[in-house]
Design a protein around this motif. Structure first.
Motif, mmCIF file in Angstrom:
data_model
loop_
_atom_site.group_PDB
_atom_site.id
_atom_site.type_symbol
_atom_site.label_atom_id
_atom_site.label_comp_id
_atom_site.label_asym_id
_atom_site.label_seq_id
_atom_site.Cartn_x
_atom_site.Cartn_y
_atom_site.Cartn_z
ATOM 1 N N ALA A 39 0.906 -1.152 0.001
ATOM 2 C CA ALA A 39 -0.028 -0.091 0.031
ATOM 3 C C ALA A 39 0.914 1.132 0.126
ATOM 4 C CB ALA A 39 -1.119 0.039 1.153
ATOM 5 N N PHE A 40 0.593 2.139 -0.794
ATOM 6 C CA PHE A 40 1.485 3.587 -1.030
ATOM 7 C C PHE A 40 0.593 4.669 -0.619
ATOM 8 C CE2 PHE A 40 2.991 0.797 -4.645
ATOM 9 C CZ PHE A 40 4.079 0.622 -4.311
ATOM 10 N N ASP A 41 1.239 5.531 0.009
ATOM 11 C CA ASP A 41 0.625 6.831 0.416
ATOM 12 C C ASP A 41 1.295 7.735 -0.934
ATOM 13 O OD1 ASP A 41 -0.486 6.641 2.856
ATOM 14 O OD2 ASP A 41 1.556 7.033 3.818
ATOM 15 N N VAL A 42 0.378 8.584 -1.261
ATOM 16 C CA VAL A 42 0.888 9.492 -2.595
ATOM 17 C C VAL A 42 1.372 10.743 -1.931
ATOM 18 C CG1 VAL A 42 0.024 10.891 -4.495
ATOM 19 C CG2 VAL A 42 -1.083 8.701 -4.049
ATOM 20 N N LEU A 43 2.672 10.941 -2.361
ATOM 21 C CA LEU A 43 3.394 12.098 -1.818
ATOM 22 C C LEU A 43 2.745 13.264 -2.791
ATOM 23 C CD1 LEU A 43 6.687 10.726 -1.322
ATOM 24 C CD2 LEU A 43 5.094 11.077 0.287
ATOM 25 N N THR A 44 2.959 13.235 -4.035
ATOM 26 C CA THR A 44 2.801 14.425 -4.875
ATOM 27 C C THR A 44 1.677 14.966 -4.606
ATOM 28 O OG1 THR A 44 3.199 15.213 -7.043
ATOM 29 C CG2 THR A 44 2.084 13.069 -7.063
ATOM 30 N N LYS A 45 1.623 16.457 -5.027
ATOM 31 C CA LYS A 45 0.431 17.158 -5.085
ATOM 32 C C LYS A 45 -0.150 17.550 -6.391
ATOM 33 C CE LYS A 45 0.488 19.703 -0.640
ATOM 34 N NZ LYS A 45 1.813 19.002 -0.129
ATOM 35 N N ASP A 46 0.718 17.090 -7.251
ATOM 36 C CA ASP A 46 0.548 17.195 -8.826
ATOM 37 C C ASP A 46 0.114 16.046 -9.373
ATOM 38 O OD1 ASP A 46 0.929 17.715 -11.442
ATOM 39 O OD2 ASP A 46 3.266 18.106 -11.467
ATOM 40 N N ARG A 47 -1.350 16.369 -9.873
ATOM 41 C CA ARG A 47 -2.108 15.250 -10.439
ATOM 42 C C ARG A 47 -1.609 14.668 -11.676
ATOM 43 N NH1 ARG A 47 -8.520 14.933 -11.733
ATOM 44 N NH2 ARG A 47 -8.418 13.839 -13.740
ATOM 45 N N ALA A 48 -0.896 15.666 -12.575
ATOM 46 C CA ALA A 48 -0.229 15.177 -13.926
ATOM 47 C C ALA A 48 1.063 14.296 -13.419
ATOM 48 C CB ALA A 48 0.448 16.292 -14.470
ATOM 49 N N GLN A 49 1.730 14.614 -12.324
ATOM 50 C CA GLN A 49 3.018 13.791 -12.108
ATOM 51 C C GLN A 49 2.230 12.297 -11.721
ATOM 52 O OE1 GLN A 49 5.130 14.948 -8.508
ATOM 53 N NE2 GLN A 49 6.912 13.904 -9.272
ATOM 54 N N LEU A 50 1.205 12.077 -10.947
ATOM 55 C CA LEU A 50 0.728 11.205 -10.615
ATOM 56 C C LEU A 50 0.175 10.128 -11.751
ATOM 57 C CD1 LEU A 50 -0.238 9.140 -8.330
ATOM 58 C CD2 LEU A 50 -2.309 10.518 -8.066
ATOM 59 N N VAL A 51 -0.358 10.769 -12.633
ATOM 60 C CA VAL A 51 -0.851 10.309 -13.743
ATOM 61 C C VAL A 51 0.460 9.355 -14.627
ATOM 62 C CG1 VAL A 51 -2.145 10.437 -16.108
ATOM 63 C CG2 VAL A 51 -2.969 11.256 -14.050
ATOM 64 N N ARG A 52 1.477 10.641 -14.554
ATOM 65 C CA ARG A 52 2.651 10.006 -15.266
ATOM 66 C C ARG A 52 3.203 8.659 -14.654
ATOM 67 N NH1 ARG A 52 4.447 14.990 -16.062
ATOM 68 N NH2 ARG A 52 5.844 14.753 -14.166
ATOM 69 N N MET A 53 3.136 8.689 -13.559
ATOM 70 C CA MET A 53 3.564 7.354 -12.797
ATOM 71 C C MET A 53 2.845 6.321 -12.823
ATOM 72 S SD MET A 53 4.042 6.485 -8.768
ATOM 73 C CE MET A 53 2.032 5.988 -8.950
ATOM 74 N N LEU A 54 1.398 6.308 -12.995
ATOM 75 C CA LEU A 54 0.594 5.274 -13.216
ATOM 76 C C LEU A 54 0.757 4.722 -14.634
ATOM 77 C CD1 LEU A 54 -2.752 6.921 -11.549
ATOM 78 C CD2 LEU A 54 -1.418 4.612 -10.721
ATOM 79 N N LYS A 55 1.004 5.602 -15.661
ATOM 80 C CA LYS A 55 1.263 5.120 -16.998
ATOM 81 C C LYS A 55 2.660 4.316 -16.986
ATOM 82 C CE LYS A 55 -1.131 8.802 -19.748
ATOM 83 N NZ LYS A 55 -1.101 10.090 -20.471
ATOM 84 N N ASP A 56 3.675 5.126 -16.234
ATOM 85 C CA ASP A 56 5.086 4.219 -16.081
ATOM 86 C C ASP A 56 4.928 3.048 -15.533
ATOM 87 O OD1 ASP A 56 6.027 6.307 -17.179
ATOM 88 O OD2 ASP A 56 7.074 7.301 -15.508
ATOM 89 N N TRP A 57 3.983 2.835 -14.446
ATOM 90 C CA TRP A 57 3.752 1.606 -13.685
ATOM 91 C C TRP A 57 3.056 0.307 -14.865
ATOM 92 C CZ3 TRP A 57 1.186 2.570 -8.094
ATOM 93 C CH2 TRP A 57 2.344 2.758 -7.323
ATOM 94 N N THR A 58 1.856 1.045 -15.580
ATOM 95 C CA THR A 58 1.274 0.193 -16.111
ATOM 96 C C THR A 58 2.300 -0.580 -17.199
ATOM 97 O OG1 THR A 58 -0.518 1.487 -16.050
ATOM 98 C CG2 THR A 58 -0.767 -0.086 -17.644
#
Lengths: 374, 424
Positions: B71-90
């Motif tokens: 389980a992760f906590d999200v650190l960033t406040k930047d939605r675009a950065q989070l989406v970028r990471m989800l794409k990288d993860w996928t």
């Protein structure tokens, strides 16, 4: 080497504002040193615009705190600095400044980002090749090491004097201060074989050949037993070892790759021994070392900055943001001119620091690859 | 199985095409195409489970032997950065589930000066049935103070409300909750750990690991093809579990249907995790008869009390010669049974855990319970409330962690990514 317009802009900075573009190496001689009036709350630099060339700053500290004076290029790349300007003292800084936009900074109390002012240096500057930018990185970092070394010897000397005088309170106060300068330049200090373990080794690293000595041996005696009566020889040896490191460090030129790895390793140090409280397990002054490691890492990155800007501007942005996060996370625990004890932080606070360091170490771990690519 | 003869890459490409074709024909949501689940089938224990499909793999996929859950906590406040990471993860998840390195360069092919884009411990290991399943927790939508963190608050499903406190709960918040979870299941523990480790590495600075759990020895069967395994109490567990083949029951109880809540969850399922510490040593001092009464099943065969075989119908009504119910009133299987809970059924996917020993020399062991369902408010919550109040087993267990996640429908193909329906 390909030439990109952005480099010219970076290097020249205020080209549009410059008049003649003449370079005058005798600028200092012609008009005398540039005075800097430093106090606990102000940093008045007599000039905000100079011609390109070598200049001498004369810094007078009228405040009650020890201060430092820096001339920074973009991204806090140190062009020149003078450490350890004690109250009432006046010191000189000689620095060669090509045309560009700079900042001056006094750091009363020696921590924080300092009291800043803009400094414009006029004249034309040639666009530099990638190789030249990397060459500059080595020189820039070398200047940083030199300035830190000087303060390291002085502060270690003060610490050693207090230990030998049996002044426990004073020695305790000076312990994290002297270590600050050491922790900042650890990537260099670690090059010289046994010297780092002798100066900074921990009790569990001791062997028959390399018994427990240096900073941490004295730390243990100061904080655990409070008895430093037998530490005179340890203290003398510490100072001798520090002086040897400094002498050797002056001749050592770290390659750009070494700088990149040094920047990363300093953060690994933070992640693995400062946040956990392993390093200063008796005094718990780990946050001083933490701040110093981050400073040192930033100095190494700053030295590489012009080359990185050219090769991976996105990475530079990422690193800048991550440094800002670390600084603001750390600033929460500043107390006066020092830091809270590691043991005073909650687990959640330590996790916050750990997250910030990891977020910084990740992009910094990419620098070496970027530098190495042709 | 013809898949066995196909190359790993080819099999996956085919799986992807199959799904896209069916989705195109149906014209709508992922829930409609779950009948064809190409990703649920691996040729054997070492084979690959397809990553793309209508539902996420790792739910009704026949339960693998090993778990690494994070389980992760999200650190960033930047939605675009989070989406970028989800794409990288996928992208990394698609590669790793196919038995490839996490990054395009690979563990050993890069330049010597840069850290590798894969950590290398899975070199030479087969895909091992690896599935990676993502879920989004309540705190991703609003923080503790109620603030809308990423403009997602209006998309938070009502079913993703915090779980209530259950009687006897001894929940440690440090190993509970989380903004995002990833469940990695594989038949080789190193493959599961490799996957989580690489996702955590890719997420540095954007997310931070809040807690993680290793599990072994699946405690449920999610397919009729699998034998019912035993938990650390020595009992068969999950005999009455929902199974992949029970299409109608899955529709009723497992998959979120159109109109259940926000559209982005249609075709997905809600996941509850509970770390249940077992007081092993006390249990081991308990008589066989009492153990069987507590569970309501025989220990050997796993038959409900009064029955002969494991899958014989449970009789909750009949009484023995002394007038006592065959299955006691406080027996675990009675309280957990659908007839006691308005027909509610869960798809359970738990694993045993042993985290070494505690300071008292007791095994720090138990069940890492995972259950998927269409709606926790009619699923896990009433069932657990019933159990927490009455279950005779409570004397031997402690619930020490709790989490709830919304797991959307599957990733349809290389252009899709984890969370796209949510962040769209």
């Amino acid at each position: 080497m390909q030439y990109r317009p952005i480099i010219a802009l970076l290097a020249v900075g205020t080209l549009a504002a410059c008049s003649g573009g003449k370079s005058d190496d005798t600028a200092a001689g012609a008009s005398g040193p540039i005075t800097v009036k430093a106090s606990d709350t102000a940093c008045e630099v007599a000039k905000s615009s100079l011609d390109a060339g070598t200049h001498v700053f004369q810094i007078a500290n009228s405040g009650s705190k020890v201060t430092e004076f820096y001339v920074y290029a973009d991204g806090d790349r140190v062009m020149g600095e003078v450490e350890n300007i004690t109250p009432g003292l006046s010191r000189e800084l000689r620095v060669e400044l090509p045309a560009g936009a700079y900042q001056t900074a006094c750091k009363p109390g020696m921590i924080g980002t300092g009291i800043r002012a803009a400094l414009t240096v006029n004249g034309s500057a040639p666009a530099l090749t990638e190789d030249a930018l990397l060459q500059q990185a080595t020189e820039s970092y070398s200047r940083y090491v030199t300035s830190q070394s000087e303060a390291l010897v002085q502060k270690t000397g003060d610490f050693v004097t207090a230990v030998k005088a049996g002044d426990v309170a004073k020695a305790k106060a000076l312990f994290p201060v002297a270590r600050t300068y050491y922790e900042r330049i650890e990537p260099v200090a670690e090059i010289f074989g046994d010297l780092d373990p002798k100066i900074d080794g921990r009790e569990d690293d001791a062997t028959a050949a390399l018994p427990f000595s240096g900073f941490h041996k004295i730390e243990k005696d100061l904080w655990v037993s409070g008895d430093i009566t037998k530490d005179g020889p340890v203290a003398d040896q510490l100072l001798a070892d520090v002086k040897e490191v400094v002498t050797k460090a002056k001749d050592e030129k770290l390659s750009p790759l070494q700088l990149a790895n040094g920047a990363k390793e300093l953060l690994d140090e933070v992640a693995n021994s400062k946040i956990t409280g392993e390093e200063d397990r008796y005094s718990h002054t780990d946050l001083w070392d933490f701040a110093a490691n981050v400073d040192g890492s930033q100095a190494a990155v700053a030295a590489l900055r012009p080359a990185l800007e050219q090769r991976s501007p996105d990475l530079v942005k990422q690193i800048d943001t991550a440094f800002t996060t670390v600084d603001s996370e750390l600033a929460k625990y500043q107390v006066g001119d020092g830091w809270k004890l590691q043991t005073d932080l909650s687990d959640a606070q330590l996790k916050g620091l750990s997250d910030a360091i990891n977020a910084l170490a990740q992009p910094i771990s990419q620098i070496a690859g970027v530098i190495a690519k042709k | 199985m013809t898949e066995k003869s196909l190359s790993r890459r080819r099999a996956i490409a085919l799986a992807g095409v199959g799904v896209a074709g069916i989705a195109g024909a149906a014209g709508v949501g992922a829930a409609l195409i779950r009948e064809d689940e190409p990703q649920t089938v691996a040729a054997d224990a070492s084979g690959a489970v397809g990553f793309y499909g209508g539902a996420q793999a790792g739910i009704i996929t026949p339960a693998q032997d090993r778990l690494h859950f994070v389980a992760f906590d999200v650190l960033t406040k930047d939605r675009a950065q989070l989406v970028r990471m989800l794409k990288d993860w996928t992208a990394a998840a698609a590669r790793m589930t196919a038995g490839q390195d996490a990054g395009e360069i690979g563990a050993t092919e890069g330049i010597l000066e840069a850290p590798p884009d894969d950590t290398g411990e899975a070199i030479g290991l087969p895909p091992s049935g690896l599935t990676l399943t993502i879920g989004f927790g309540p705190t991703l939508f609003r923080d503790a103070s109620g603030k809308d963190r990423f403009g997602l608050a209006s998309r938070k499903p009502a079913a993703l409300a915090d779980l209530p406190h259950f009687p006897g709960d001894t929940i440690d918040p440090g190993i509970s909750g989380g903004d995002i979870c990833v469940q990695a299941c594989a038949n080789d523990p190193q493959v599961a750990v490799h996957a989580i480790r690489n996702l955590a590495r890719l997420g540095v600075g954007v997310v931070s690991v809040r807690w993680s759990q290793l599990g072994f020895g699946r405690t449920s069967s999610t397919s009729t093809a699998q034998a019912t395994p035993r938990n650390l109490f020595g009992f068969k567990d999950g005999t009455a579990n929902l199974k992949a083949e029970e299409t109608d029951l899955l529709k009723q109880n497992l998959w979120v249907q159109p109109g259940d809540g926000p559209e982005w969850m249609t075709g997905g399922a809600y996941m509850v995790t509970r770390k249940i510490r077992m007081l092993i040593e006390s249990w081991d001092r308990t008589s066989l008869g009492e153990q069987e009464d507590i569970f309501g099943r025989t220990k050997g065969e796993g038959a409900a009390m009064g029955q002969a075989k494991e899958f014989d119908e449970i009789d909750l009504v009949s009484r023995n010669g002394e007038g006592d119910p065959l299955v006691k009133d406080d027996a675990h299987i009675r309280l957990a049974h659908p007839t006691t809970n308005n027909g509610a059924r869960l798809l359970r996917r738990g694993y045993n855990f042993v985290d070494g020993s505690d300071g008292l020399g007791r095994l720090n062991a138990g069940l890492f319970f995972i259950a998927y369902q269409r709606d926790v408010r009619t699923g896990f919550v009433p069932i657990q409330m019933n159990l927490a109040r009455h279950d005779a087993l409570n004397e031997y267990i402690r619930h020490v962690s709790s989490a709830l996640f919304a797991c959307p429908a599957g990733v349809s193909g290389p252009d899709d990514f984890w969370g796209r329906s949510l962040f769209a």
